[in-house]
Design an enzyme around this catalytic site. Sequence first.
Site, PDB file in Angstrom:
ATOM      1  N   GLU A 107       0.824  -1.209   0.000  1.00 51.60           N
ATOM      2  CA  GLU A 107       0.000   0.000   0.000  1.00 51.60           C
ATOM      3  C   GLU A 107       0.859   1.260   0.000  1.00 51.60           C
ATOM      4  O   GLU A 107       1.972   1.250   0.502  1.00 51.60           O
ATOM      5  CB  GLU A 107      -0.839   0.053   1.277  1.00 51.60           C
ATOM      6  CG  GLU A 107      -1.598  -1.211   1.561  1.00 51.60           C
ATOM      7  CD  GLU A 107      -2.236  -1.207   2.941  1.00 51.60           C
ATOM      8  OE1 GLU A 107      -2.913  -2.179   3.245  1.00 51.60           O
ATOM      9  OE2 GLU A 107      -2.054  -0.234   3.694  1.00 51.60           O
TER      10      GLU A 107
ATOM     11  N   CYS B 128       3.389   8.181   0.973  1.00 52.20           N
ATOM     12  CA  CYS B 128       3.916   7.279   1.996  1.00 52.20           C
ATOM     13  C   CYS B 128       4.140   5.925   1.325  1.00 52.20           C
ATOM     14  O   CYS B 128       3.205   5.282   0.862  1.00 52.20           O
ATOM     15  CB  CYS B 128       2.899   7.177   3.133  1.00 52.20           C
ATOM     16  SG  CYS B 128       3.400   6.037   4.408  1.00 52.20           S
TER      17      CYS B 128
ATOM     18  N   CYS C 210       6.225  -7.230   7.420  1.00 50.39           N
ATOM     19  CA  CYS C 210       7.330  -6.706   8.219  1.00 50.39           C
ATOM     20  C   CYS C 210       7.643  -7.730   9.301  1.00 50.39           C
ATOM     21  O   CYS C 210       6.762  -8.429   9.769  1.00 50.39           O
ATOM     22  CB  CYS C 210       6.901  -5.383   8.866  1.00 50.39           C
ATOM     23  SG  CYS C 210       8.191  -4.591   9.860  1.00 50.39           S
TER      24      CYS C 210
ATOM     25  N   CYS D  98       6.132  -4.956  15.989  1.00 54.50           N
ATOM     26  CA  CYS D  98       5.574  -3.925  16.887  1.00 54.50           C
ATOM     27  C   CYS D  98       4.113  -4.279  17.217  1.00 54.50           C
ATOM     28  O   CYS D  98       3.326  -4.611  16.331  1.00 54.50           O
ATOM     29  CB  CYS D  98       5.635  -2.544  16.245  1.00 54.50           C
ATOM     30  SG  CYS D  98       7.327  -1.994  15.928  1.00 54.50           S
TER      31      CYS D  98
ATOM     32  N   CYS E  87       0.980  -2.493  15.385  1.00 56.86           N
ATOM     33  CA  CYS E  87       1.075  -2.240  13.944  1.00 56.86           C
ATOM     34  C   CYS E  87       0.440  -3.357  13.122  1.00 56.86           C
ATOM     35  O   CYS E  87       0.682  -4.544  13.368  1.00 56.86           O
ATOM     36  CB  CYS E  87       2.540  -2.079  13.556  1.00 56.86           C
ATOM     37  SG  CYS E  87       2.776  -1.806  11.795  1.00 56.86           S
TER      38      CYS E  87
ATOM     39  N   CYS F 210      -0.743   1.668   8.203  1.00 52.03           N
ATOM     40  CA  CYS F 210      -0.173   0.797   7.179  1.00 52.03           C
ATOM     41  C   CYS F 210      -0.564  -0.655   7.400  1.00 52.03           C
ATOM     42  O   CYS F 210      -0.629  -1.141   8.507  1.00 52.03           O
ATOM     43  CB  CYS F 210       1.339   0.942   7.163  1.00 52.03           C
ATOM     44  SG  CYS F 210       2.054   1.287   8.761  1.00 52.03           S
TER      45      CYS F 210
END
Length: 339
Positions: free
Chosen positions: A92, A105, A112, A116, A119, A329
């Site tokens: 995205e 962005c 990922c 975290c 997230c 995100c």
Amino acid sequence: MKKNIFGMDQLQLGALMKHLGQKSFRGKQLFHWLYEKRIQTFDEMTDFSKDLRSQLNDQFLISHGKVLKIQEDSEDFSKKFLFEFSDHEMVESVFMRYDHGNSLCVSSQVGCRMGCGFCASTTDGCVRNLEAGEMLDQIFLVEQTQKERISNIVIMGMGEPLDNYENVMRFIRIANEGFAIGQRKITLSTCGLIPQIKTLAGENLAINLAISLHAVFQQKREKIMPIARRYKLPELLESCDEYFRITGRRITYEYALIKGVNDQNDDIEEISRLFRGKPHHINLIGLNEVDGLPFENSLSANQFMKRLQANGINVTMRRKIGSEIDAACGQLRKKIGIR
Ligand code: SAH
């Protein structure tokens, strides 16, 4: 199989031309055609011989991902783009209009692996790194769709850019030299990979570095950001000071306010103690609440900011953008369904 040439940097294009028996300045010409002119076929490269063009045609492709979906926020007119690449993986980008220009962005990985706790991008781990061309594609495809120029880039989409270091550096240099986006208009955000921050300091780039801090106590930071177990807070802050000494570029520290977690009195006092009197900029972010994750947006953001300001801290609050379009995100990709 033909190789995609879009995403290769000056060095790679120079080597490729040399391999084809050409002088190295031909690599520069190729770079110009690909990123400044953005041509779509080798036949448009009019200063290359017919023979060279057909050699390029035989061995290479100029290929792009595609825009799968666009969501517009009716309040702030930000737009979220979902892209698909040749292996059907998706990432995205968020397009935003500001007075100072259009900003994008950009994502750096499919997923990922930093973990975290708040997230949405990381909940299913990292599928793969993005190639430089796939990061450039995000700019290329949004500009093509919007028919507008993007002047600012923030590498704050899905992924940890410093966990995909070589491709991200290649992306930054091509975006700067080819797409003519100023280095000072490019921001790289990291959760704090110390060795890569040290390497980045030596790249001679005038980009902006943002550190996702989110907590100023080691134990608290470990709870919400697992990477903090590996790279401890004092060493992270020391590497940031070192980065500033080497580059002269002031660092932004991002701090997403989470209710009952990092929005307390002791957090205000510790932020003030750590940053007062040295170059810093703290950017407070409203938490985008993610379905299925236990963290809530803090209710005391304004007070938190005012008290920091009263303590002499240079702090701003990021305008909340795209809350209607799942702009945190990873949320749109999750909704569409990943493989
Ligand atoms: N991996 C990089 C860049 C991607 S995230 C990094 O960690 O910096 C960009 C920023 O959004 C980071 O500061 C990240 O911590 C923050 N972020 C992630 N999820 C969020 C959420 N749900 N609400 C608010 N900010 C979030």
